[in-house]
Design an enzyme around this catalytic site. Structure first.
Site, PDB file in Angstrom:
ATOM      1  N   THR A   9      41.563  88.034  46.940  1.00 33.87           N
ATOM      2  CA  THR A   9      40.223  88.504  46.580  1.00 33.87           C
ATOM      3  C   THR A   9      39.939  88.143  45.127  1.00 33.87           C
ATOM      4  O   THR A   9      40.648  87.320  44.542  1.00 33.87           O
ATOM      5  CB  THR A   9      40.092  90.019  46.869  1.00 33.87           C
ATOM      6  OG1 THR A   9      38.727  90.410  46.740  1.00 33.87           O
ATOM      7  CG2 THR A   9      40.938  90.866  45.931  1.00 33.87           C
ATOM      8  N   ASN A  10      38.910  88.721  44.523  1.00 33.35           N
ATOM      9  CA  ASN A  10      38.584  88.457  43.116  1.00 33.35           C
ATOM     10  C   ASN A  10      38.094  89.743  42.457  1.00 33.35           C
ATOM     11  O   ASN A  10      38.031  90.789  43.088  1.00 33.35           O
ATOM     12  CB  ASN A  10      37.541  87.337  43.018  1.00 33.35           C
ATOM     13  CG  ASN A  10      36.255  87.698  43.720  1.00 33.35           C
ATOM     14  OD1 ASN A  10      35.581  88.662  43.363  1.00 33.35           O
ATOM     15  ND2 ASN A  10      35.908  86.948  44.763  1.00 33.35           N
ATOM     16  N   ARG A  11      37.731  89.638  41.192  1.00 33.50           N
ATOM     17  CA  ARG A  11      37.455  90.842  40.391  1.00 33.50           C
ATOM     18  C   ARG A  11      36.036  91.379  40.516  1.00 33.50           C
ATOM     19  O   ARG A  11      35.656  92.279  39.791  1.00 33.50           O
ATOM     20  CB  ARG A  11      37.687  90.536  38.906  1.00 33.50           C
ATOM     21  CG  ARG A  11      39.122  90.311  38.558  1.00 33.50           C
ATOM     22  CD  ARG A  11      39.239  90.068  37.056  1.00 33.50           C
ATOM     23  NE  ARG A  11      40.606  89.780  36.686  1.00 33.50           N
ATOM     24  CZ  ARG A  11      41.542  90.705  36.527  1.00 33.50           C
ATOM     25  NH1 ARG A  11      41.251  91.983  36.670  1.00 33.50           N
ATOM     26  NH2 ARG A  11      42.768  90.361  36.199  1.00 33.50           N
ATOM     27  N   ALA A  57      30.429  87.444  44.997  1.00 30.87           N
ATOM     28  CA  ALA A  57      31.435  86.488  44.537  1.00 30.87           C
ATOM     29  C   ALA A  57      32.251  86.073  45.758  1.00 30.87           C
ATOM     30  O   ALA A  57      33.275  86.672  46.078  1.00 30.87           O
ATOM     31  CB  ALA A  57      32.326  87.119  43.475  1.00 30.87           C
TER      32      ALA A  57
END
Ligand code: C5P
Length: 224
Positions: free
Chosen positions: A29-31, A96
């Site tokens: 995943t991402n932030r 995102a």
């Protein structure tokens, strides 16, 4: 009093990260916190729009009067966005989206070994680019870009490549801009090369600043 300048319009907003599973217990995943997308959904609803919010996992409370469509993976987001997107007057892609997913999804938990583990990744579909290809007459498509260098050039390239009407760019190296956090500082680019910088503000004010641009564009086209 909030202007009702988006009354009667359907606005589709995407928010949050996506989760790309590796096995039953792990994912990439991402932030992204989802805060900017949720602020946009809330602000659009306040201005009278009918809002659909396609959101990756965030832990945020959906704003009132907004239809939440929860998704996990980029592939799921792609399917929901294409389904709802065709009827939307405005699509704002603040999510995102993971560019890659593991090529193989293991149905069992991957075991620890004494050797290196290599994970092969494959590309996810670019949702926004697909929306750009399918864009209906008059539809307004808004993309986001998080950049760390060459912000203006990258933003304009992306705007033209994906057939967008507006691109909201943030320099994620600036303090108070970008992921996490309750503030953001953005520059908005138009398809004719227009550019506007908004000051550092909380994400709710930034959302209204972006919608001011969307509204102006919409009303200039319909002549209202
Ligand atoms: O090309 P880049 O990923 O930086 O573009 C960012 C914009 O494209 C964002 O609006 C994001 O939501 C959208 N995007 C998408 N599908 C992807 C990757 C990005 O819709 N697979």
């Amino acid at each position: 009093l909030t202007p009702q300048d988006l009354a009667g319009l359907m606005v589709l907003v995407t928010a949050g990260p996506t989760r790309e599973p590796l096995d039953p217990v792990r994912y990439l995943t991402n932030r992204s916190s989802g805060k900017m997308g949720y602020a946009l959904a809330r602000a659009a609803a306040q201005r009278g729009a009918r809002v659909v919010l396609v959101s990756g996992p965030t832990g945020l409370t959906p704003p009132p009067e907004v239809q939440l469509v929860p998704v996990e993976t980029a592939q799921e987001m792609y399917e929901q966005v294409l389904q709802y997107g065709s009827g939307a007057a405005v699509v704002i892609k603040a999510a995102a989206v993971a560019d890659y997913r593991p090529l193989q999804l293991s149905d069992q938990k991957i075991k620890k070994k004494d050797t290196q583990l290599t994970v092969q990744l494959t590309q996810n579909p670019d949702i926004l680019a697909e929306l750009g290809r399918r864009k209906a007459q008059g539809q307004i498509l808004v993309g986001f870009a998080a950049e760390t260098c060459n912000l203006q050039k990258n933003a304009l390239d992306k705007l033209h490549r994906k057939n967008l009407d507006l691109l909201v760019a943030n320099d994620v190296t600036l303090p108070g801009a970008g992921f996490d956090g309750d503030t953001n500082q953005v520059r908005i680019f138009g398809s004719q090369g227009q550019e506007e910088s908004l000051p550092l503000m909380n994400k709710h004010k930034v959302a209204h600043g972006i919608l001011d641009r969307v509204s102006r564009l919409y009303h200039s086209r319909v002549g209202g």
